[in-house]
Design a protein around this motif. Structure first.
Motif, PDB file in Angstrom:
ATOM      1  N   LEU A  83       0.829  -1.204   0.000  1.00  0.00           N
ATOM      2  CA  LEU A  83       0.000   0.000   0.000  1.00  0.00           C
ATOM      3  C   LEU A  83       0.871   1.264   0.000  1.00  0.00           C
ATOM      4  O   LEU A  83       1.777   1.411   0.808  1.00  0.00           O
ATOM      5  N   ARG A  84       0.599   2.111  -0.947  1.00  0.00           N
ATOM      6  CA  ARG A  84       1.211   3.447  -0.997  1.00  0.00           C
ATOM      7  C   ARG A  84       0.080   4.419  -1.391  1.00  0.00           C
ATOM      8  O   ARG A  84      -0.335   4.465  -2.539  1.00  0.00           O
ATOM      9  N   TYR A  85      -0.450   5.154  -0.398  1.00  0.00           N
ATOM     10  CA  TYR A  85      -1.523   6.104  -0.694  1.00  0.00           C
ATOM     11  C   TYR A  85      -1.290   7.373   0.099  1.00  0.00           C
ATOM     12  O   TYR A  85      -1.175   7.326   1.317  1.00  0.00           O
ATOM     13  N   GLY A  86      -1.172   8.510  -0.633  1.00  0.00           N
ATOM     14  CA  GLY A  86      -0.826   9.743   0.061  1.00  0.00           C
ATOM     15  C   GLY A  86      -1.875  10.829  -0.027  1.00  0.00           C
ATOM     16  O   GLY A  86      -1.681  11.941   0.453  1.00  0.00           O
ATOM     17  N   GLY A  87      -3.009  10.535  -0.722  1.00  0.00           N
ATOM     18  CA  GLY A  87      -4.086  11.524  -0.749  1.00  0.00           C
ATOM     19  C   GLY A  87      -3.934  12.620  -1.779  1.00  0.00           C
ATOM     20  O   GLY A  87      -4.734  13.550  -1.817  1.00  0.00           O
ATOM     21  N   ALA A  88      -2.924  12.526  -2.641  1.00  0.00           N
ATOM     22  CA  ALA A  88      -2.805  13.447  -3.768  1.00  0.00           C
ATOM     23  C   ALA A  88      -2.542  12.606  -5.005  1.00  0.00           C
ATOM     24  O   ALA A  88      -1.545  11.877  -5.066  1.00  0.00           O
ATOM     25  N   MET A  89      -3.424  12.733  -6.006  1.00  0.00           N
ATOM     26  CA  MET A  89      -3.312  11.883  -7.196  1.00  0.00           C
ATOM     27  C   MET A  89      -1.927  11.982  -7.827  1.00  0.00           C
ATOM     28  O   MET A  89      -1.339  10.963  -8.206  1.00  0.00           O
ATOM     29  N   VAL A  90      -1.385  13.216  -7.902  1.00  0.00           N
ATOM     30  CA  VAL A  90      -0.074  13.374  -8.570  1.00  0.00           C
ATOM     31  C   VAL A  90       1.010  12.557  -7.877  1.00  0.00           C
ATOM     32  O   VAL A  90       1.836  11.901  -8.526  1.00  0.00           O
ATOM     33  N   GLY A  91       0.985  12.554  -6.529  1.00  0.00           N
ATOM     34  CA  GLY A  91       2.011  11.796  -5.806  1.00  0.00           C
ATOM     35  C   GLY A  91       1.790  10.306  -5.902  1.00  0.00           C
ATOM     36  O   GLY A  91       2.730   9.524  -6.101  1.00  0.00           O
ATOM     37  N   ASP A  92       0.529   9.900  -5.821  1.00  0.00           N
ATOM     38  CA  ASP A  92       0.214   8.468  -5.861  1.00  0.00           C
ATOM     39  C   ASP A  92       0.454   7.883  -7.246  1.00  0.00           C
ATOM     40  O   ASP A  92       0.996   6.787  -7.385  1.00  0.00           O
ATOM     41  N   VAL A  93       0.108   8.644  -8.284  1.00  0.00           N
ATOM     42  CA  VAL A  93       0.363   8.156  -9.650  1.00  0.00           C
ATOM     43  C   VAL A  93       1.862   8.147  -9.945  1.00  0.00           C
ATOM     44  O   VAL A  93       2.375   7.250 -10.631  1.00  0.00           O
TER      45      VAL A  93
ATOM     46  N   PHE B  91      -3.209   2.629  -9.310  1.00  0.00           N
ATOM     47  CA  PHE B  91      -3.901   3.669  -8.549  1.00  0.00           C
ATOM     48  C   PHE B  91      -5.375   3.618  -8.936  1.00  0.00           C
ATOM     49  O   PHE B  91      -5.722   3.368 -10.103  1.00  0.00           O
ATOM     50  N   ALA B  92      -6.233   3.853  -7.944  1.00  0.00           N
ATOM     51  CA  ALA B  92      -7.663   3.941  -8.249  1.00  0.00           C
ATOM     52  C   ALA B  92      -8.320   4.924  -7.309  1.00  0.00           C
ATOM     53  O   ALA B  92      -7.983   5.002  -6.120  1.00  0.00           O
ATOM     54  N   TYR B  93      -9.231   5.722  -7.855  1.00  0.00           N
ATOM     55  CA  TYR B  93     -10.253   6.348  -7.032  1.00  0.00           C
ATOM     56  C   TYR B  93     -11.555   5.795  -7.602  1.00  0.00           C
ATOM     57  O   TYR B  93     -12.027   6.269  -8.636  1.00  0.00           O
ATOM     58  N   PRO B  94     -12.076   4.744  -7.024  1.00  0.00           N
ATOM     59  CA  PRO B  94     -13.123   3.963  -7.667  1.00  0.00           C
ATOM     60  C   PRO B  94     -14.511   4.591  -7.581  1.00  0.00           C
ATOM     61  O   PRO B  94     -14.727   5.565  -6.841  1.00  0.00           O
ATOM     62  N   ALA B  95     -15.427   4.005  -8.346  1.00  0.00           N
ATOM     63  CA  ALA B  95     -16.848   4.302  -8.153  1.00  0.00           C
ATOM     64  C   ALA B  95     -17.200   3.867  -6.738  1.00  0.00           C
ATOM     65  O   ALA B  95     -16.697   2.853  -6.246  1.00  0.00           O
ATOM     66  N   LEU B  96     -17.994   4.669  -6.029  1.00  0.00           N
ATOM     67  CA  LEU B  96     -18.413   4.337  -4.663  1.00  0.00           C
ATOM     68  C   LEU B  96     -19.891   3.993  -4.675  1.00  0.00           C
ATOM     69  O   LEU B  96     -20.627   4.406  -5.590  1.00  0.00           O
ATOM     70  N   ARG B  97     -20.332   3.260  -3.666  1.00  0.00           N
ATOM     71  CA  ARG B  97     -21.761   2.863  -3.603  1.00  0.00           C
ATOM     72  C   ARG B  97     -22.664   4.082  -3.756  1.00  0.00           C
ATOM     73  O   ARG B  97     -23.604   4.114  -4.540  1.00  0.00           O
ATOM     74  N   GLU B  98     -22.357   5.120  -2.952  1.00  0.00           N
ATOM     75  CA  GLU B  98     -23.223   6.323  -2.942  1.00  0.00           C
ATOM     76  C   GLU B  98     -22.743   7.374  -3.938  1.00  0.00           C
ATOM     77  O   GLU B  98     -23.336   8.448  -4.035  1.00  0.00           O
ATOM     78  N   ARG B  99     -21.602   7.093  -4.612  1.00  0.00           N
ATOM     79  CA  ARG B  99     -21.047   8.095  -5.528  1.00  0.00           C
ATOM     80  C   ARG B  99     -20.495   7.366  -6.738  1.00  0.00           C
ATOM     81  O   ARG B  99     -19.275   7.253  -6.928  1.00  0.00           O
ATOM     82  N   PRO B 100     -21.383   6.801  -7.592  1.00  0.00           N
ATOM     83  CA  PRO B 100     -20.930   5.946  -8.703  1.00  0.00           C
ATOM     84  C   PRO B 100     -20.010   6.668  -9.681  1.00  0.00           C
ATOM     85  O   PRO B 100     -19.252   6.039 -10.394  1.00  0.00           O
ATOM     86  N   GLU B 101     -20.047   8.020  -9.672  1.00  0.00           N
ATOM     87  CA  GLU B 101     -19.162   8.780 -10.576  1.00  0.00           C
ATOM     88  C   GLU B 101     -17.765   8.960  -9.991  1.00  0.00           C
ATOM     89  O   GLU B 101     -16.865   9.496 -10.619  1.00  0.00           O
TER      90      GLU B 101
END
Ligand code: AFP
Length: 282
Positions: A192-202, A212-222
């Motif tokens: 696991l490497r997750y820092g909360g900023a897409m640029v750093g994580d990518v 890397f993923a920021y996936p579709a969520l149950r309550e937020r499919p987008e």
């Protein structure tokens, strides 16, 4: 002419990198009054970096539209290429001195524009050193940015064949069952490497291989991330480096934005992992 304009856009962004890095300290805090176009809270650094970048980029001949994740509508500054910027991706990390950066998309077409119109993309990463990753003509180059100029660190950057790390946004309970099950598999395979900023994580994925993923969520499919400002530019960079970028149902670069600020689920990294992800979400 287009290549010259692309070079000028990238030179302006590279030149501003050290200035933004040096200025974060004095712009790290207060939230600003006006709301963010997409509802997220903007901080002073968001607005400050946005103004710097828009002011400098709007003077380039050959730039037509200029759109910022911080602004509701694009600004028409002439005729030519369309430029998208996320001036300070991960700005909430500034207060805790974690990674953040700037994302740039260059499109040969009117906004909102899809991957078929992309002519280049880049991100600047504000970390222990300030670096810039540039993708043009399907080739990725990494540079170090300093006050006296830039230095090429690596040409023709490609994802390592063996994936090592992963970073998935959102909370486990908010993930769909299909993604949660896929994440269980990946958790056993990668670090696991997750820092909360897409640029750093990518950037970690680019250098170590993985997903890397920021996936579709149950309550937020987008999902949370913006297709125009984050998904398409970062997806282009990863695909230029030999990986894949997906919305979960298809290639990121085939997703056609209908709204400038629309959000999309984002899954990107080594090809075999993204292929597996798409099967898992079927
Ligand atoms: P901020 O710009 O508000 O810090 O958000 C960063 C971001 O848009 C993106 O860079 C990250 O991948 C994602 O949000 C992190 O979201 P979480 O805070 O929900 O993990």
């Amino acid at each position: 002419m287009m290549d010259d304009t692309i070079d000028q856009v990238l030179d302006v962004v590279a030149g501003l990198g050290p200035e933004i890095a040096a200025g974060l300290w004095s712009h790290r805090g207060a939230a600003v009054a006006e709301d963010h176009p997409t509802g997220d809270e903007a901080i002073d650094a968001d607005v400050w970096a946005d103004a710097l970048l828009v002011d400098r980029l709007s003077t380039i001949e050959g730039v037509g539209q200029l759109a910022s994740e911080e602004r509701e509508e694009p600004v028409d500054v002439g005729d030519g290429l369309s430029i998208t910027i996320d001036p300070l991706d991960g700005s909430s990390n500034v207060a805790t001195n974690n990674l953040c950066g700037t994302i740039v998309g260059i499109f040969d077409g009117q906004l909102p524009a899809g991957g078929e119109d992309i002519a280049g993309a880049a991100y600047v990463l504000f970390g222990p050193i300030t670096t810039m990753v540039v993708a043009v003509e399907d080739t990725v180059t990494e540079l170090a940015l300093g006050r006296s100029g830039s230095q090429t660190l690596q040409r023709d950057v490609t994802l390592p064949a063996e994936p090592v790390v992963y970073g998935f946004g959102g909370k486990d309970p908010d993930w769909t069952p299909a993604f949660a099950s896929f994440a269980d598999e990946i958790r056993d395979e990668l670090k696991l490497r997750y820092g909360g900023a897409m640029v750093g994580d990518v950037n970690q994925i680019l250098h170590h291989g993985g997903m890397f993923a920021y996936p579709a969520l149950r309550e937020r499919p987008e999902g949370k991330l913006r297709l125009q400002f984050e998904g398409i530019p970062m997806g282009y960079i990863i695909e230029a480096a030999g990986g894949r970028a997906s919305t979960g149902v298809g290639p990121m670069l085939e997703a056609a934005p209908t709204d400038l600020h629309q959000r999309t689920p984002v899954y990107l990294g080594n090809t075999e992992l993204i292929d597996r992800l798409e099967v898992a979400l079927e």
